[in-house]
Design an enzyme around this catalytic site. Structure first.
Site, short mmCIF file in Angstrom:
data_model
loop_
_atom_site.label_atom_id
_atom_site.label_comp_id
_atom_site.label_asym_id
_atom_site.label_seq_id
_atom_site.Cartn_x
_atom_site.Cartn_y
_atom_site.Cartn_z
N HIS A 38 0.83 -1.20 0.00
CA HIS A 38 0.00 0.00 0.00
C HIS A 38 0.86 1.25 0.00
CE1 HIS A 38 -4.44 -0.71 1.13
NE2 HIS A 38 -3.98 -1.82 0.56
N GLU A 107 -6.49 -0.29 -5.99
CA GLU A 107 -7.45 0.65 -5.42
C GLU A 107 -7.00 2.08 -5.74
OE1 GLU A 107 -5.61 -1.24 -3.05
OE2 GLU A 107 -6.93 -2.97 -2.98
#
Length: 318
Positions: A38, A107
């Site tokens: 991430h 994402e």
């Protein structure tokens, strides 16, 4: 034979702590660990997000036998697949046969940061397919040029790559991506025991390992666990496609205002301090078709969880 794993949650822990957790997981007898990739945490309260490829280098040096995977990287928008292939080739060499590369469509939370547009899912899936072609060609160690719809590579050659192929497992949440995983991937990666996704993958001819992540919070009482999840991982109770579309941790924090403690208590996250509950959840995942099941302990108490799992859960799985 089912492999049991442990989550290295990059969103919640510093790189130094992640390395320590990987070493402790190996000592406790876990078969593998999976680390998240991430740029941002989901919500600000989680507090971390180290660069996964640097952290993996340290984990390779700190461990000896445990299998390690990335679950999962989006090699399409934030980082060009040439650079991802370079990172993966080096890390795979460091792990000497015990590294698995997980990929997915990503994402907006992590991928918008360079100012590139966030495309709709069908385009992201198309980009993932092309990026996998590019990376696999580079991992041959041969000179590579590619002029595709989404990516250009000119006269690139990786000189540090492992002798063996790098297993690349594809994350899927629905039938379309499951079929893509069967065609392009070396396995399937899912969050939660989604039996229908496994069926779609296998019906499309998919082969290889099937990974399933379970979320949990072990504390002395269930109430303490629910409070911890409510504070640090409310994003797990946010449904629909918001997880792919919201652009920042602040937006996830705002969306999480709709989450109640009852949603945590009634959701799929394991909050009961009962080893049998873990055994049943793992067995459910195995029954759904997964052969690699790993658990994410939410919150700061990782040593507490690993000790509990080693002493009270693992013996029941043997």
């Amino acid at each position: 034979m089912t492999q049991i794993g442990y989550t290295l949650s990059s969103e919640e822990h510093s790189p130094t702590d992640l390395v320590d957790h990987a070493s402790r997981a190996e000592e406790a007898g876990f078969d593998f660990v999976s680390i998240s990739d991430h740029f941002h945490p989901w919500v600000p309260q989680q507090g971390h997000s180290p660069f996964v490829w640097s952290t993996l280098g340290a984990i390779a040096n700190a461990t000896d036998e445990i299998e390690v995977g990335v679950g999962v990287t989006c090699p399409t928008v934030r980082i060009h697949p040439v650079n991802v292939a370079h990172a993966v080739g080096t890390v795979a060499e460091l792990f000497d046969g015990r590294f698995t590369f997980g990929v997915g469509t990503g994402e907006n939370l992590n991928e918008h940061v360079t100012g590139e547009r966030w495309p709709e899912h069908d385009v992201r899936l198309e980009m993932l397919e092309e990026s996998m072609d590019v990376m696999r060609e580079l991992w041959t160690g041969e000179n590579t040029s590619h002029h595709g719809k989404h990516y250009t590579v000119e006269n690139a050659k990786l000189f540090t790559v492992p002798d063996d192929s790098i297993p690349t497992v594809v994350s899927a949440f629905g039938p379309k991506t499951a079929k893509m995983a069967a065609e392009y991937g070396d396995g399937l990666w899912c969050s939660g025991p989604q039996e229908e996704v496994v069926e779609e993958f296998e019906d499309a001819g998919g082969e290889g390992p099937k990974y399933c992540q379970l979320h949990a919070c072990y504390q002395e009482t269930e109430e303490e666990a629910i409070d911890t999840v409510y504070e640090l991982w409310p994003n797990g109770a946010i449904g629909g496609e918001l997880a792919q579309e919201l652009p920042s941790p602040k937006h996830f924090e705002q969306a999480a205002e709709m989450v109640e403690r009852e949603d945590i208590a009634e959701g799929s996250t394991i909050t009961e301090p009962d080893p049998q509950r873990y055994v049943e959840s793992i067995e459910e995942a195995v029954d759904a078709g997964y052969d690699h099941v790993y658990v994410h302990q939410i919150g700061p108490d990782q040593d507490l969880f690993i000790e509990f799992f080693e002493e009270e859960v693992m013996p029941k799985l043997e």
